[in-house]
Design an enzyme around this catalytic site. Sequence first.
Site, PDB file in Angstrom:
ATOM      1  N   GLY A 248       0.649  -1.082  -0.057  1.00  0.00           N
ATOM      2  CA  GLY A 248      -0.123  -0.200  -0.069  1.00  0.00           C
ATOM      3  C   GLY A 248       0.694   1.239  -0.040  1.00  0.00           C
ATOM      4  O   GLY A 248       0.198   2.385  -0.062  1.00  0.00           O
ATOM      5  N   ASP A 249       2.079   1.239   0.167  1.00  0.00           N
ATOM      6  CA  ASP A 249       2.877   2.478   0.283  1.00  0.00           C
ATOM      7  C   ASP A 249       4.159   2.093  -0.415  1.00  0.00           C
ATOM      8  O   ASP A 249       4.368   1.001  -1.197  1.00  0.00           O
ATOM      9  CB  ASP A 249       3.160   2.729   1.781  1.00  0.00           C
ATOM     10  CG  ASP A 249       3.567   4.372   2.005  1.00  0.00           C
ATOM     11  OD1 ASP A 249       3.863   5.086   1.041  1.00  0.00           O
ATOM     12  OD2 ASP A 249       2.773   4.823   3.032  1.00  0.00           O
ATOM     13  N   ASP A 250       5.220   3.122  -0.354  1.00  0.00           N
ATOM     14  CA  ASP A 250       6.615   2.897  -1.067  1.00  0.00           C
ATOM     15  C   ASP A 250       7.076   1.524  -0.946  1.00  0.00           C
ATOM     16  O   ASP A 250       7.268   0.803   0.218  1.00  0.00           O
ATOM     17  CB  ASP A 250       7.613   3.568  -0.325  1.00  0.00           C
ATOM     18  CG  ASP A 250       7.126   5.290  -0.337  1.00  0.00           C
ATOM     19  OD1 ASP A 250       6.452   5.553  -1.403  1.00  0.00           O
ATOM     20  OD2 ASP A 250       7.355   5.668   0.534  1.00  0.00           O
ATOM     21  N   THR A 281       2.353  -0.249  -6.341  1.00  0.00           N
ATOM     22  CA  THR A 281       2.187   0.264  -5.106  1.00  0.00           C
ATOM     23  C   THR A 281       0.777   1.126  -5.075  1.00  0.00           C
ATOM     24  O   THR A 281       0.573   1.734  -6.004  1.00  0.00           O
ATOM     25  CB  THR A 281       3.249   1.071  -4.524  1.00  0.00           C
ATOM     26  OG1 THR A 281       2.535   2.188  -3.232  1.00  0.00           O
ATOM     27  CG2 THR A 281       3.541   1.998  -5.379  1.00  0.00           C
TER      28      THR A 281
END
Length: 464
Positions: A248-250, A281
Site C-alpha cells: 500500500g505504500d513505498d 504500490t
Amino acid sequence: MKRFITLLDLLLVLVSFVTWVAGDVSYCQQKTPIEVRPHSVTITEFGAVGDGKTLNTKAFHNAIFYLQSFADKGGAQLFVPAGRWLTGGFVLISHLTLLLDKEAIILGSTDSDDWPIVDALPSYGRGRELPGGRHRSLIYGENLVDVIITGDNGTVDGQGSVWWNRFRNGTLNYTRPHLVELMNSSEVVISNLTFKNSPFWTIHPVYCSQVLVQNVTILAPLDSPNTDGIDPDSSNNVCVEDCYISTGDDLISIKSGWDEYGISYASPSSNITIRRLTGETGLGAGIAIGSEMSGGISNVHADSLRFFNSDHGIRIKTAPGRGGYIRNVYISDLTLTNVRIAIRFSGQFGEHPDEFYDSKALPRIEKISIKDVRGENISTAGLLEGLKDDNFINICLSNITLSVTKQPAWNCSYVQGYSNLVSPRTCDLLGGKIYPDHLSDCYSLSNHLRSMVGRKKEGSILPR
C-alpha cells in the site's frame, strides 16, 4: 538437543552469505557459499505447535536462548518446519540462521500485548505515529553480527489488518510495529522468503551496515496504510536485489531520521544499491527517498526497475525543518506502466515530530541523475517542486520517453539542472536539450563506482 538435519540444511549450502570484496564492481557482491551452521534445532523441540492457534512465543524464546551458547562455536540454526506457527515478537541473536521450510508460515499474533513496547528510535525522538514508545517488530534484533533469515520461500505473515483498522479508527496507543527490524547490526542476509501483511513498514534495517535483502516477495493490500516494503534507515552498504513487492505504500523507502532528532543523531544512509526490483504500490512510489532524511542520504544506485499500476515511480520527499541532504543518486533502466506520476520531487512533504524543529533547517538536494526511462499510460511525466531559496540543483534527466495522458507533462519549480533526449520535452528550468559539458555536475554510474572503490580501499566496507 539433537542436531536436526533436513533437506533444507543441504540446500542452505547453496545460500550465499554476503561479503563485500575490494575490487568488485559493487559492495554487495556475494563471494562464497556458507556452510551449514554446526548446531541446529527445530522449533518443535521446544514445544511449539504449528496449528495456527497455539501461541509459540515462549518456544521461540527458549530455542533462541538455548542456541545462544553456540554463538562462539560456529553459530547455530533454528529450523521452522511446515505448519502455521502463531507467535508474538521474538528476538534474534548473533551468528544465527532462522530457516523456514517451504510450507512454514510464521504468524504474528493479533493481540497487541504480544508485541512488546520499546523506546522510540533516537533519530526520531518519538514513535513515528504517536508520541512515546512503539511496538517492537515481530522478528527483532539489536547489536548483532552475522544474522541470516532465509528459507525455501517460507512465509512470515504479520496479520496486519487488525493494526490497519486501529490506525484508521484512531485507536492506536503506540506506533505500529514492523514485521522485521534489525538495529545496530551488521552482516545481515534476508533472502528467499515471502513477507505478508506487515502492521507497518515491513523490513526495517536501522543503524545497520552490510545488509543484503535478496529474492524476497513482500505483499500487502494496495490500500493498506504505511506498509512500506524495505526501508533502509540510517544504514550503509545495503543491497536489495531480485525482489517483488506489492504493498500500500513505498516499495523501497530510504530514510535517515526525523527533523531535529535526525540532525542530532547524525547517522546517514549511504551506499545503497537496488537492482532488479519489480512491483506495484497503491499510494506510494516504487523508490522513495525521505521524507525522514535529516541525517543525510547519499550514494544511491538503482537500476533494472519495473513498476506498474502505481501512484509514483520515483519520488524524493523532504520539507523545511528536515535539514540533512540527499545527493549522489543514480537511477537507470526504469520501466513504468500505468503510473500516475513518473518522477516527483516534493519539497513540502510530511509532518514534524513536535514543535521544536527548526524551520530554517533546509535540506540540500543535489546531483540526482535519472536516465533510460520508458513509460506507458503515464498521467504526468514529472512534478518537480523544490523549495524557495533552497533550489534542488544538478537534477539530470537523460534518455526518457514517456507516453503521457495529461498536460502539462512536466511542472517544475525551484529546481535547476539539465536534460537530454527527454520526451515529452521537460521544463525550461532543466535546460531543455542542454546537457552539461562538465559531467561532474551530474552523478553518474562511474562516479558511484569510483566512490565504492575508494571506500573499499579505506577498508570501511569489508566485514570485520
